[in-house]
Design a protein around this motif. Sequence first.
Motif, PDB file in Angstrom:
ATOM      1  N   ILE A   3      -9.247 -13.812 -12.639  1.00  0.00           N
ATOM      2  CA  ILE A   3      -8.477 -12.750 -11.582  1.00  0.00           C
ATOM      3  C   ILE A   3      -9.194 -11.488 -11.617  1.00  0.00           C
ATOM      4  CG2 ILE A   3      -6.435 -11.131 -12.090  1.00  0.00           C
ATOM      5  CD1 ILE A   3      -5.732 -13.980 -11.935  1.00  0.00           C
ATOM      6  N   GLN A   4      -9.444 -11.448 -10.157  1.00  0.00           N
ATOM      7  CA  GLN A   4     -10.370 -10.404  -9.666  1.00  0.00           C
ATOM      8  C   GLN A   4      -9.395  -9.117  -9.112  1.00  0.00           C
ATOM      9  OE1 GLN A   4     -12.633 -11.581  -6.315  1.00  0.00           O
ATOM     10  NE2 GLN A   4     -13.366 -13.367  -7.122  1.00  0.00           N
ATOM     11  N   ALA A   5      -8.158  -9.341  -8.939  1.00  0.00           N
ATOM     12  CA  ALA A   5      -7.224  -8.266  -8.579  1.00  0.00           C
ATOM     13  C   ALA A   5      -5.822  -8.637  -9.338  1.00  0.00           C
ATOM     14  CB  ALA A   5      -7.095  -8.112  -7.357  1.00  0.00           C
ATOM     15  N   ILE A   6      -5.043  -7.481  -9.642  1.00  0.00           N
ATOM     16  CA  ILE A   6      -3.664  -7.502  -9.918  1.00  0.00           C
ATOM     17  C   ILE A   6      -2.978  -6.882  -9.123  1.00  0.00           C
ATOM     18  CG2 ILE A   6      -2.005  -7.187 -11.814  1.00  0.00           C
ATOM     19  CD1 ILE A   6      -4.089  -8.160 -13.847  1.00  0.00           C
ATOM     20  N   TYR A   7      -1.804  -7.206  -8.682  1.00  0.00           N
ATOM     21  CA  TYR A   7      -0.653  -6.437  -7.763  1.00  0.00           C
ATOM     22  C   TYR A   7       0.619  -6.295  -8.615  1.00  0.00           C
ATOM     23  CZ  TYR A   7      -3.889  -7.501  -3.804  1.00  0.00           C
ATOM     24  OH  TYR A   7      -5.089  -7.613  -3.114  1.00  0.00           O
ATOM     25  N   PHE A   8       0.748  -4.825  -8.536  1.00  0.00           N
ATOM     26  CA  PHE A   8       2.285  -4.547  -9.341  1.00  0.00           C
ATOM     27  C   PHE A   8       3.201  -4.103  -8.318  1.00  0.00           C
ATOM     28  CE2 PHE A   8      -1.137  -3.854 -12.502  1.00  0.00           C
ATOM     29  CZ  PHE A   8      -0.543  -4.201 -13.690  1.00  0.00           C
ATOM     30  N   ASP A   9       4.293  -4.647  -8.490  1.00  0.00           N
ATOM     31  CA  ASP A   9       5.691  -3.930  -8.101  1.00  0.00           C
ATOM     32  C   ASP A   9       5.757  -2.730  -8.651  1.00  0.00           C
ATOM     33  OD1 ASP A   9       8.210  -3.709  -6.959  1.00  0.00           O
ATOM     34  OD2 ASP A   9       9.373  -4.066  -9.052  1.00  0.00           O
ATOM     35  N   LEU A  10       6.762  -1.590  -8.105  1.00  0.00           N
ATOM     36  CA  LEU A  10       6.534  -0.322  -8.737  1.00  0.00           C
ATOM     37  C   LEU A  10       8.116  -0.025  -9.445  1.00  0.00           C
ATOM     38  CD1 LEU A  10       5.797   2.630  -8.880  1.00  0.00           C
ATOM     39  CD2 LEU A  10       6.808   3.061  -6.514  1.00  0.00           C
ATOM     40  N   PHE A  11       9.087  -0.083  -8.796  1.00  0.00           N
ATOM     41  CA  PHE A  11      10.509   0.112  -9.455  1.00  0.00           C
ATOM     42  C   PHE A  11      10.714  -0.683 -10.544  1.00  0.00           C
ATOM     43  CE2 PHE A  11      10.542   3.168  -5.854  1.00  0.00           C
ATOM     44  CZ  PHE A  11      10.993   4.010  -6.676  1.00  0.00           C
ATOM     45  N   GLU A  12      11.196  -0.640 -11.774  1.00  0.00           N
ATOM     46  CA  GLU A  12      11.355  -1.391 -12.846  1.00  0.00           C
ATOM     47  C   GLU A  12      10.360  -2.244 -13.291  1.00  0.00           C
ATOM     48  OE1 GLU A  12      14.167  -0.288 -13.970  1.00  0.00           O
ATOM     49  OE2 GLU A  12      14.405   0.795 -12.311  1.00  0.00           O
ATOM     50  N   THR A  13       8.925  -2.048 -12.839  1.00  0.00           N
ATOM     51  CA  THR A  13       7.955  -2.693 -13.379  1.00  0.00           C
ATOM     52  C   THR A  13       6.847  -1.686 -13.824  1.00  0.00           C
ATOM     53  OG1 THR A  13       8.161  -4.368 -11.739  1.00  0.00           O
ATOM     54  CG2 THR A  13       5.988  -4.313 -12.676  1.00  0.00           C
TER      55      THR A  13
END
Length: 221
Positions: A3-13
């Motif tokens: 894994i080179q990059a991880i994307y996150f959601d914002l609200f409730e994450t």
Amino acid sequence: MSIQAIYFDLFETLITEFENGRRRSKRSYDYNTLLGIPNEAFKAEWAARSVKRMNGHFASYREVILDILSGRELTVDEDAIQFLYEARLQEKVLPFEHVEHEIVTLLADLRRKGIRIGLISNCTEEEVSHWRDSRLADYFDDCIFSYEVKCSKPDTRIYALACERLQVRPEDCAFVGDGGSNELEGAARAGLRVFHAYWYNTYIQSEFMKLRSPRELMQHL
């Protein structure tokens, strides 16, 4: 899989608007007095414009309210609109003031591993006005706010844009979110590895790997 990059959601994450099952803001407005619209009717009008709000169709909170008022042929009260806007700003700062230590630790650990970190959030301007002053912002290499890019989850284009901006391939990335707006399914269609953030919001179900705490993510990388 590397894994080179991880994307996150914002609200409730990464942050939550709730505490012990109740909204932190304890918000309550008399829309009938302020705007001339019964409360339930206002909520329906607001929800009906959700996609257009997230996609930046409306340039501001004021434009959303004006559109609602226009559709009902109601008088515009600028003072009432400004009051509601300022109250909404105050509501939306609260989640940023209560960032969990475990979330910060996770982001710091990902940084140490050399994994790039991105944000993909369905939001409007007033919802993320406090992002840049939060404890989270410095950990992120890039942030995509749907209202700015005129595209929202689960549209695969928003995930493709995120990968393009960090110059990584979707198959070398992961997405972590609570599952709102069918974001997990959208990320999977875009080719990302998907993790279901199951530590704040537990009422959305999915077929994806559930993480019951932020630290569990590190065990799967």
